[in-house]
Design a protein around this motif. Structure first.
Motif, mmCIF file in Angstrom:
data_model
loop_
_atom_site.group_PDB
_atom_site.id
_atom_site.type_symbol
_atom_site.label_atom_id
_atom_site.label_comp_id
_atom_site.label_asym_id
_atom_site.label_seq_id
_atom_site.Cartn_x
_atom_site.Cartn_y
_atom_site.Cartn_z
ATOM 1 N N GLN A 1 -8.972 -0.912 2.172
ATOM 2 C CA GLN A 1 -7.918 -0.856 0.789
ATOM 3 C C GLN A 1 -7.433 0.702 0.966
ATOM 4 O O GLN A 1 -6.596 1.065 0.944
ATOM 5 C CB GLN A 1 -8.325 -1.275 -0.354
ATOM 6 C CG GLN A 1 -8.280 -2.748 -0.522
ATOM 7 C CD GLN A 1 -9.300 -3.360 0.009
ATOM 8 O OE1 GLN A 1 -10.295 -3.012 0.282
ATOM 9 N NE2 GLN A 1 -9.160 -4.737 0.179
ATOM 10 N N ASP A 2 -8.833 1.524 1.071
ATOM 11 C CA ASP A 2 -8.454 3.040 1.141
ATOM 12 C C ASP A 2 -7.431 3.349 2.392
ATOM 13 O O ASP A 2 -6.611 4.226 2.360
ATOM 14 C CB ASP A 2 -9.716 3.438 1.225
ATOM 15 C CG ASP A 2 -10.660 3.637 0.009
ATOM 16 O OD1 ASP A 2 -10.052 3.639 -1.201
ATOM 17 O OD2 ASP A 2 -11.818 3.736 0.001
ATOM 18 N N ALA A 3 -7.961 2.724 3.531
ATOM 19 C CA ALA A 3 -7.560 3.064 4.971
ATOM 20 C C ALA A 3 -5.933 2.673 5.124
ATOM 21 O O ALA A 3 -4.941 3.374 5.500
ATOM 22 C CB ALA A 3 -8.154 2.473 5.834
ATOM 23 N N MET A 4 -5.531 1.400 4.045
ATOM 24 C CA MET A 4 -4.119 1.149 4.609
ATOM 25 C C MET A 4 -3.470 0.992 3.394
ATOM 26 O O MET A 4 -2.019 1.385 3.460
ATOM 27 C CB MET A 4 -4.363 -0.566 4.953
ATOM 28 C CG MET A 4 -5.199 -0.715 6.034
ATOM 29 S SD MET A 4 -4.874 0.341 7.583
ATOM 30 C CE MET A 4 -3.010 0.062 7.637
ATOM 31 N N LEU A 5 -3.736 1.105 2.146
ATOM 32 C CA LEU A 5 -3.086 1.198 1.014
ATOM 33 C C LEU A 5 -3.011 2.472 0.251
ATOM 34 O O LEU A 5 -2.120 3.360 -0.077
ATOM 35 C CB LEU A 5 -3.272 0.030 0.030
ATOM 36 C CG LEU A 5 -3.291 -1.705 0.610
ATOM 37 C CD1 LEU A 5 -3.736 -2.424 -0.281
ATOM 38 C CD2 LEU A 5 -2.073 -1.987 1.391
ATOM 39 N N ASN A 6 -4.441 2.924 -0.088
ATOM 40 C CA ASN A 6 -4.537 4.121 -0.779
ATOM 41 C C ASN A 6 -4.156 5.341 -0.055
ATOM 42 O O ASN A 6 -4.154 6.330 -0.357
ATOM 43 C CB ASN A 6 -5.699 4.257 -1.231
ATOM 44 C CG ASN A 6 -6.355 3.231 -2.404
ATOM 45 O OD1 ASN A 6 -5.485 2.377 -2.887
ATOM 46 N ND2 ASN A 6 -7.456 2.968 -2.533
ATOM 47 N N ALA A 7 -4.119 4.973 1.281
ATOM 48 C CA ALA A 7 -3.570 6.490 2.333
ATOM 49 C C ALA A 7 -2.328 6.811 1.810
ATOM 50 O O ALA A 7 -1.864 8.109 2.096
ATOM 51 C CB ALA A 7 -3.689 5.735 3.795
ATOM 52 N N ARG A 8 -1.333 6.208 1.140
ATOM 53 C CA ARG A 8 0.027 6.363 0.771
ATOM 54 C C ARG A 8 0.031 6.701 -0.916
ATOM 55 O O ARG A 8 1.085 7.021 -1.017
ATOM 56 C CB ARG A 8 1.061 5.370 1.255
ATOM 57 C CG ARG A 8 1.197 5.361 2.765
ATOM 58 C CD ARG A 8 2.025 4.139 3.154
ATOM 59 N NE ARG A 8 2.400 3.881 4.569
ATOM 60 C CZ ARG A 8 1.641 3.660 5.442
ATOM 61 N NH1 ARG A 8 0.392 3.044 5.211
ATOM 62 N NH2 ARG A 8 1.906 3.825 6.914
ATOM 63 N N THR A 9 -1.186 6.562 -1.427
ATOM 64 C CA THR A 9 -1.009 6.793 -2.812
ATOM 65 C C THR A 9 -2.265 7.658 -3.160
ATOM 66 O O THR A 9 -2.089 8.996 -3.022
ATOM 67 C CB THR A 9 -1.109 5.369 -3.600
ATOM 68 O OG1 THR A 9 -2.367 4.792 -3.221
ATOM 69 C CG2 THR A 9 -0.014 4.574 -3.216
ATOM 70 N N ALA A 10 -3.237 7.093 -3.750
ATOM 71 C CA ALA A 10 -4.344 7.957 -4.169
ATOM 72 C C ALA A 10 -4.938 8.954 -3.005
ATOM 73 O O ALA A 10 -5.365 10.116 -3.512
ATOM 74 C CB ALA A 10 -5.338 7.136 -4.650
ATOM 75 N N LEU A 11 -4.961 8.664 -1.651
ATOM 76 C CA LEU A 11 -5.618 9.437 -0.657
ATOM 77 C C LEU A 11 -4.649 10.086 0.038
ATOM 78 O O LEU A 11 -4.899 10.531 1.212
ATOM 79 C CB LEU A 11 -6.394 8.535 -0.122
ATOM 80 C CG LEU A 11 -7.853 7.945 -0.673
ATOM 81 C CD1 LEU A 11 -8.613 7.245 0.293
ATOM 82 C CD2 LEU A 11 -8.365 9.265 -1.005
ATOM 83 N N ALA A 12 -3.307 10.147 -0.319
ATOM 84 C CA ALA A 12 -2.395 10.906 0.408
ATOM 85 C C ALA A 12 -2.832 12.359 -0.087
ATOM 86 O O ALA A 12 -2.878 12.839 -1.149
ATOM 87 C CB ALA A 12 -0.955 10.583 0.061
ATOM 88 N N PRO A 13 -2.144 13.370 0.908
ATOM 89 C CA PRO A 13 -2.138 14.796 0.426
ATOM 90 C C PRO A 13 -1.255 15.067 -0.796
ATOM 91 O O PRO A 13 -0.343 14.474 -0.900
ATOM 92 C CB PRO A 13 -1.695 15.453 1.769
ATOM 93 C CG PRO A 13 -1.854 14.494 2.878
ATOM 94 C CD PRO A 13 -1.582 12.966 2.220
ATOM 95 N N LYS B 1 0.117 -5.668 0.155
ATOM 96 C CA LYS B 1 -1.374 -5.672 0.036
ATOM 97 C C LYS B 1 -1.564 -6.633 1.404
ATOM 98 O O LYS B 1 -2.781 -6.490 1.888
ATOM 99 C CB LYS B 1 -1.608 -6.603 -1.082
ATOM 100 C CG LYS B 1 -1.078 -8.013 -1.338
ATOM 101 C CD LYS B 1 -1.490 -8.536 -2.630
ATOM 102 C CE LYS B 1 -1.079 -10.110 -2.609
ATOM 103 N NZ LYS B 1 -1.326 -10.841 -1.585
ATOM 104 N N ASP B 2 -0.937 -7.425 2.000
ATOM 105 C CA ASP B 2 -1.306 -8.148 3.063
ATOM 106 C C ASP B 2 -1.444 -7.357 4.389
ATOM 107 O O ASP B 2 -2.051 -7.976 5.331
ATOM 108 C CB ASP B 2 -0.185 -9.284 3.471
ATOM 109 C CG ASP B 2 -0.076 -10.203 2.401
ATOM 110 O OD1 ASP B 2 -0.856 -10.182 1.460
ATOM 111 O OD2 ASP B 2 0.974 -11.048 2.367
ATOM 112 N N ARG B 3 -1.067 -6.137 4.235
ATOM 113 C CA ARG B 3 -1.147 -5.193 5.232
ATOM 114 C C ARG B 3 -2.721 -4.698 5.609
ATOM 115 O O ARG B 3 -3.221 -4.822 6.457
ATOM 116 C CB ARG B 3 -0.426 -3.752 5.209
ATOM 117 C CG ARG B 3 -0.566 -2.956 6.363
ATOM 118 C CD ARG B 3 0.697 -1.874 6.436
ATOM 119 N NE ARG B 3 0.733 -1.056 7.597
ATOM 120 C CZ ARG B 3 1.378 -1.566 8.702
ATOM 121 N NH1 ARG B 3 2.074 -2.612 8.778
ATOM 122 N NH2 ARG B 3 1.438 -0.787 9.768
#
Length: 718
Positions: free
Chosen positions: A28-40, A700-702
């Motif tokens: 979830q971090d790698a695919m979903l949060n990468a564009r939200t909470a873990l984006a620069p 989320k299916d990604r």
């Protein structure tokens, strides 16, 4: 310059990930949060205020966005709160808003506001409001307003134009077969919409597409009980294509004419442009063979052909992507983009069709034109002059022909230019810098104000940073790649490998930008799990010049596989690579070359995943396929060689095919055909579908999809 860059970057990458890191990425971090909470970290919606050198951005304050402003000389301060905006709305006798809307401050003197139900223009001096797109039109398809207050939209297949509550039905024969005011030609040639207002906002050019002759293609809606068929129009290579014409509607007189583009009906009408005096429409007309383009001028009053300004031919294909751009202070001249000399560059023409001069040249590509300064003497453009891996902004003096680089620092610069042309917002990153937003002076680019320097969003995670590397093709071309070594790398160990690629036109995977150009952290996730991960741009990829792309002409996949062999040679030469356990992954065109490679070079990769793969180019759409492969009738050998189902018995490794079940781009028939041939030949393959998803599996299916891919490689490579 590139050699210096590649020598420095690995050292930066090592230093960047050397600090203490504890946490591990989840899928979830790698695919979903990468564009939200873990984006620069970013400055939300940053933009210039029109007519000034001030910038604004939306800053979260107490859970509600507040617009802040500043400039090169002054500190930032609160510019607009929701309370202040609602005070303006009350003054304009408008309903107040519950949340801060999206606002464009850079479109003109008025602020353009999207309230959620309509689009309005608010004058910040008088607080007067103009409705640009009202609530009724906003719910319709393809709504687009003009500078004169007219709005064009599509309702029940037909085109309407409205103003101040008065609407007029322009067409009456619209249907699923007769499509109005929509993008055409399967959105090739840079086409993204179907309406084009003149500069004065009173004349509307629009596409009319007759696709009655195109075969219906079934897409199954599995959410209904029972499931039902939804037909789309899908012109396959070599079959009949749709017929497109261009209408011109005068919103004042309500006169309608169609431009006389002539025969044959199967041609491509691209790059629509209006003359500054609103008298003429220009169309880049491309033949179905896509090897001949005419830039034609037509009379907007009667639709008659006026003249051909110039023609372009190519023994392989032409592909005009950008409409002509008239000079700001001289309507008798325009700029045209072309790769006729092998690289995409800018050319200055007169409206007589005479070439005045080539404005840019060199073995690099102009990627984007940002517009003119206030006086029209300078043109801003983005190019790869420094390196194919970078993006920089330049200012071109149209009188002298000299260019000046505005942005500094090796990496990717996403830029905005103020309406005066004096100041630039530079959103900059490179492979070791997540983001830095700067304010630059065009006159003196060394005058820099740093607005934001983002911290590494992954600093708490045990991840591997990418290294930029170069691999040579068999012809000596540089193939750029990123390499991720496993977390906790031990040079004495051997690690399994995952290679990701695409290899087709209009895509570039590798840039000197944050995360190596990848939009998610799956590569880092896999390195965290003990894999060496390589991503590579092979021949056919974008932004490397015409010859690099056209090398695949009539033989899609051949040069890509040659380059992949060089990439695997590189990997096998690394002492830490377990060459017996390598996996290959690609999507769409990448799914095609992945499957092709597994059949053509069995044994190199132990397992592979092909998502949304083209299996038979005969099944793919006319516009794209015939550009790169010609028609099946003209190139039977090329189509036969790339019909992958016919070679299914050559598969030796493990192969997982994945397809979105509602895919209207690479239709599911491709992968189903391959599976059918595999069954017939007794060959085992694996198959996964994603109901409800089209060509890309999103949301989320990604994460589910990438967990599936991860598990597949874990199963066969570890």
């Amino acid at each position: 310059m590139i050699r210096k860059l590649l020598a420095i970057v690995p050292l930066l990458a090592v230093a960047f990930c050397s600090s203490a890191q504890e946490k591990k990425l989840t899928i979830q971090d790698a695919m979903l949060n990468a564009r939200t909470a873990l984006a620069p970290q970013n400055l939300s919606q940053i933009q210039f205020i029109y007519g000034s050198e001030d910038y604004v951005y939306a800053k979260p304050i107490g859970g509600s966005p507040v617009w802040y402003s500043g400039n090169a000389k002054s500190a930032e301060k609160a510019f607009l709160t929701l309370t202040q905006l609602n005070q303006r709305f009350r003054a304009a006798q408008r309903d107040t808003l519950q949340a801060m809307p999206f606002i464009q401050f850079n479109q003109g003197a008025d602020w353009v506001i999207y309230t959620g139900t309509e689009k309005i223009a608010l004058n910040p001096q008088s607080n007067k409001v103009r409705v640009l797109v009202d609530k009724d039109a906003a719910t319709k398809q393809h709504a687009e307003e003009s500078s004169a207050g007219y709005v064009a939209y599509v309702d029940n297949h037909n085109l309407f134009v409205s103003k101040d509550g008065d609407k007029f039905q322009v067409t009456t024969d619209g249907s699923s077969d007769i499509v109005y005011a929509s993008s055409v030609h399967r959105e090739e040639f840079g086409i993204s919409k179907g309406t084009f207002w003149s500069d004065n906002g009173k004349l509307l050019a629009f596409y009319r597409m007759d696709q009655g002759m195109v075969t219906d293609y079934p897409i199954i809606d599995w959410t209904s009980i029972p499931a039902k068929n939804v037909n789309i129009k899908y012109p396959m290579a070599g079959d009949k294509s749709h017929h497109v014409t261009l209408g011109v509607y005068n919103a004042e007189t309500r006169a309608l004419v169609y431009v006389q583009t002539g025969e044959p009906a199967e041609q491509y009408l691209t790059n629509i442009a209006w003359s500054p005096d609103n008298r003429f429409v220009y169309i880049a007309v491309v033949n179905r063979e896509q090897n001949h383009m005419k830039l034609n001028q037509y009379d907007a009053v009667n639709g008659k052909f006026v003249k051909t300004l110039f023609e372009e031919r190519d023994e392989k294909y032409v592909e005009p992507l950008v409409p002509m751009l008239f000079l700001k202070n001289d309507p008798s001249k325009f700029i045209w983009q072309s790769n006729r000399d092998g690289w995409n560059h800018l050319y200055l023409y007169s409206t007589t069709g005479k070439l005045l001069k080539q404005l840019t040249s060199g073995q690099w590509e102009v990627l984007d034109v940002k517009g003119f300064d206030a006086k029209g003497g300078s043109l801003f453009y983005v190019s790869t002059e420094d390196s194919p891996l970078t993006r920089n902004l330049y200012a071109l003096n149209l009188k002298t022909g000299g260019s000046k680089r505005i942005t500094s620092g090796s990496g990717v610069h996403n830029t905005q230019v103020s309406s005066s042309g004096k100041t630039v917002i530079d959103n900059f990153s490179n492979i070791s810098l997540p983001r830095e937003i700067r304010l630059l002076s065009v006159a003196k680019p060394s005058d820099v104000k740093v607005l934001l320097r983002a911290e590494n969003p992954l600093q708490a995670y045990a991840v591997s940073a990418p290294q930029l590397i170069t691999i040579k093709s068999n012809l000596g071309d540089d193939l750029y790649a990123t390499l991720y070594k496993p977390v906790g790398f031990d040079a004495a160990k051997k690690y399994p490998v995952v290679v990701y690629w695409y290899g087709g036109p209009h895509a570039q995977l590798i840039t000197n930008s944050w995360n190596g150009g990848a939009g998610d952290y799956w590569f880092r996730f896999m390195a965290e799990r003990g894999y060496v991960v390589l991503t590579v741009d092979v021949r056919g990829s974008d932004n490397r010049g015409k010859a690099f792309e056209q090398s695949m002409f009539r033989n899609a996949g051949t040069v890509q596989m040659e380059d992949m062999l060089r990439a695997t040679d590189y990997l096998k030469a690394q002492p830490f690579v377990d060459a017996a356990n390598m996996g290959l992954f690609g999507w769409s065109f990448g799914g095609f070359v992945t499957t092709n490679f597994m059949l053509t070079h069995p044994g190199v990769f132990k397992a592979a995943v092909a998502g949304g793969p083209v299996i038979n180019w005969r099944f793919y759409e006319v516009m794209y396929t015939e550009r790169y492969m010609d028609t099946p009738q003209e190139n039977p050998e090329g189509y036969a060689a790339t019909y992958l189902s016919n070679r299914v018995e050559q598969l030796k490794g493990k192969l997982l095919l994945i397809h979105g079940q509602q895919d209207p781009v690479v239709v599911q028939q491709h992968s189903v055909d391959f599976v059918k041939h595999a069954v017939d030949k007794g060959v085992q393959v694996d198959y996964m579908i994603y109901p409800g998803h089209e060509h890309n599996v999103l949301g989320k299916d990604r994460a589910h999809l990438y967990q599936k891919v991860t598990d597949y490689f874990d199963l066969y490579l570890k």
